[in-house]
Write a protein that holds these residues in place. Structure first.
Motif, PDB file in Angstrom:
ATOM      1  N   VAL A  80       5.205   5.029   2.056  1.00  0.00           N
ATOM      2  CA  VAL A  80       4.074   5.880   1.671  1.00  0.00           C
ATOM      3  C   VAL A  80       2.938   5.724   2.682  1.00  0.00           C
ATOM      4  O   VAL A  80       2.346   6.719   3.127  1.00  0.00           O
ATOM      5  CB  VAL A  80       3.598   5.547   0.239  1.00  0.00           C
ATOM      6  N   ALA A  81       2.641   4.493   3.058  1.00  0.00           N
ATOM      7  CA  ALA A  81       1.558   4.234   4.014  1.00  0.00           C
ATOM      8  C   ALA A  81       1.858   4.851   5.374  1.00  0.00           C
ATOM      9  O   ALA A  81       0.976   5.428   6.014  1.00  0.00           O
ATOM     10  CB  ALA A  81       1.323   2.735   4.154  1.00  0.00           C
ATOM     11  N   LEU A  82       3.104   4.750   5.828  1.00  0.00           N
ATOM     12  CA  LEU A  82       3.484   5.345   7.114  1.00  0.00           C
ATOM     13  C   LEU A  82       3.386   6.867   7.049  1.00  0.00           C
ATOM     14  O   LEU A  82       2.897   7.509   7.993  1.00  0.00           O
ATOM     15  CB  LEU A  82       4.891   4.914   7.511  1.00  0.00           C
ATOM     16  N   ASP A  83       3.811   7.453   5.927  1.00  0.00           N
ATOM     17  CA  ASP A  83       3.698   8.907   5.757  1.00  0.00           C
ATOM     18  C   ASP A  83       2.240   9.347   5.794  1.00  0.00           C
ATOM     19  O   ASP A  83       1.898  10.322   6.465  1.00  0.00           O
ATOM     20  CB  ASP A  83       4.338   9.356   4.438  1.00  0.00           C
ATOM     21  N   LYS A  84       1.377   8.624   5.080  1.00  0.00           N
ATOM     22  CA  LYS A  84      -0.042   8.971   5.048  1.00  0.00           C
ATOM     23  C   LYS A  84      -0.681   8.844   6.426  1.00  0.00           C
ATOM     24  O   LYS A  84      -1.606   9.576   6.757  1.00  0.00           O
ATOM     25  CB  LYS A  84      -0.782   8.090   4.045  1.00  0.00           C
ATOM     26  N   LEU A 101       0.077  -7.033   4.920  1.00  0.00           N
ATOM     27  CA  LEU A 101       1.223  -6.883   5.821  1.00  0.00           C
ATOM     28  C   LEU A 101       1.449  -5.405   6.128  1.00  0.00           C
ATOM     29  O   LEU A 101       1.606  -5.014   7.291  1.00  0.00           O
ATOM     30  CB  LEU A 101       2.475  -7.495   5.193  1.00  0.00           C
ATOM     31  N   ILE A 102       1.434  -4.578   5.103  1.00  0.00           N
ATOM     32  CA  ILE A 102       1.640  -3.140   5.283  1.00  0.00           C
ATOM     33  C   ILE A 102       0.543  -2.534   6.148  1.00  0.00           C
ATOM     34  O   ILE A 102       0.821  -1.781   7.077  1.00  0.00           O
ATOM     35  CB  ILE A 102       1.739  -2.446   3.911  1.00  0.00           C
ATOM     36  N   LYS A 103      -0.706  -2.883   5.871  1.00  0.00           N
ATOM     37  CA  LYS A 103      -1.826  -2.345   6.667  1.00  0.00           C
ATOM     38  C   LYS A 103      -1.686  -2.729   8.139  1.00  0.00           C
ATOM     39  O   LYS A 103      -1.938  -1.912   9.028  1.00  0.00           O
ATOM     40  CB  LYS A 103      -3.158  -2.853   6.127  1.00  0.00           C
ATOM     41  N   GLU A 104      -1.284  -3.956   8.395  1.00  0.00           N
ATOM     42  CA  GLU A 104      -1.143  -4.425   9.774  1.00  0.00           C
ATOM     43  C   GLU A 104       0.016  -3.725  10.486  1.00  0.00           C
ATOM     44  O   GLU A 104      -0.086  -3.382  11.665  1.00  0.00           O
ATOM     45  CB  GLU A 104      -0.963  -5.943   9.804  1.00  0.00           C
ATOM     46  N   ILE A 105       1.120  -3.498   9.788  1.00  0.00           N
ATOM     47  CA  ILE A 105       2.256  -2.792  10.387  1.00  0.00           C
ATOM     48  C   ILE A 105       1.872  -1.359  10.712  1.00  0.00           C
ATOM     49  O   ILE A 105       2.150  -0.859  11.804  1.00  0.00           O
ATOM     50  CB  ILE A 105       3.488  -2.843   9.460  1.00  0.00           C
ATOM     51  N   VAL A 106       1.196  -0.695   9.772  1.00  0.00           N
ATOM     52  CA  VAL A 106       0.777   0.695   9.994  1.00  0.00           C
ATOM     53  C   VAL A 106      -0.200   0.787  11.166  1.00  0.00           C
ATOM     54  O   VAL A 106      -0.196   1.771  11.901  1.00  0.00           O
ATOM     55  CB  VAL A 106       0.172   1.298   8.703  1.00  0.00           C
ATOM     56  N   SER A 107      -0.984  -0.262  11.382  1.00  0.00           N
ATOM     57  CA  SER A 107      -1.936  -0.247  12.493  1.00  0.00           C
ATOM     58  C   SER A 107      -1.260  -0.420  13.854  1.00  0.00           C
ATOM     59  O   SER A 107      -1.900  -0.280  14.886  1.00  0.00           O
ATOM     60  CB  SER A 107      -3.002  -1.327  12.303  1.00  0.00           C
ATOM     61  N   GLY A 108       0.056  -0.749  13.834  1.00  0.00           N
ATOM     62  CA  GLY A 108       0.786  -0.834  15.092  1.00  0.00           C
ATOM     63  C   GLY A 108       1.254  -2.222  15.489  1.00  0.00           C
ATOM     64  O   GLY A 108       1.852  -2.389  16.553  1.00  0.00           O
ATOM     65  N   LYS A 109       0.985  -3.206  14.659  1.00  0.00           N
ATOM     66  CA  LYS A 109       1.426  -4.556  14.995  1.00  0.00           C
ATOM     67  C   LYS A 109       2.907  -4.722  14.717  1.00  0.00           C
ATOM     68  O   LYS A 109       3.488  -4.024  13.891  1.00  0.00           O
ATOM     69  CB  LYS A 109       0.643  -5.587  14.181  1.00  0.00           C
ATOM     70  N   THR A 110       3.529  -5.673  15.411  1.00  0.00           N
ATOM     71  CA  THR A 110       4.919  -6.025  15.116  1.00  0.00           C
ATOM     72  C   THR A 110       4.952  -6.721  13.765  1.00  0.00           C
ATOM     73  O   THR A 110       3.910  -7.161  13.255  1.00  0.00           O
ATOM     74  CB  THR A 110       5.502  -6.968  16.183  1.00  0.00           C
TER      75      THR A 110
END
Length: 90
Positions: free
Chosen positions: A65-69, A18-27
């Motif tokens: 953390v993922a968004l910051d990275k 879920l986190i990876k998909e959100i960081v990639s730009g998905k809703t």
């Protein structure tokens, strides 16, 4: 369910995805469906369950953390939105 450790926070595979998909730009809804969250692929169920999941402290911390990275900031997001809408600085 298998537990994974990401930046000190224990996450399930679905939470990590879920986190990876959100960081990639998905809703959140798109990310939840891609992560296999929800009953029988029901989009509304997936969205609701994902929002509940994102409020858990360990998931929220890992997302931040993922968004910051990834270099995602409020300023960068605001600029993208402003540019898309043709806004001018005042």
């Amino acid at each position: 369910m298998a537990w994974l450790k990401r930046d000190g926070a224990k996450l399930t595979r679905k939470q990590t995805r879920l986190i990876k998909e959100i960081v990639s730009g998905k809703t959140v809804k798109q990310a939840a469906l891609a992560a296999g969250i929800g009953r029988s692929g029901n989009p509304e169920s997936a969205r609701i369950q994902a929002h509940v999941m994102l409020r858990r402290p360990n998931v929220e911390k890992a997302l931040n953390v993922a968004l910051d990275k990834a270099g995602v900031t409020i300023e960068a997001s605001t600029k993208v939105l402003a540019d898309a809408h043709g806004a001018k600085k005042t």
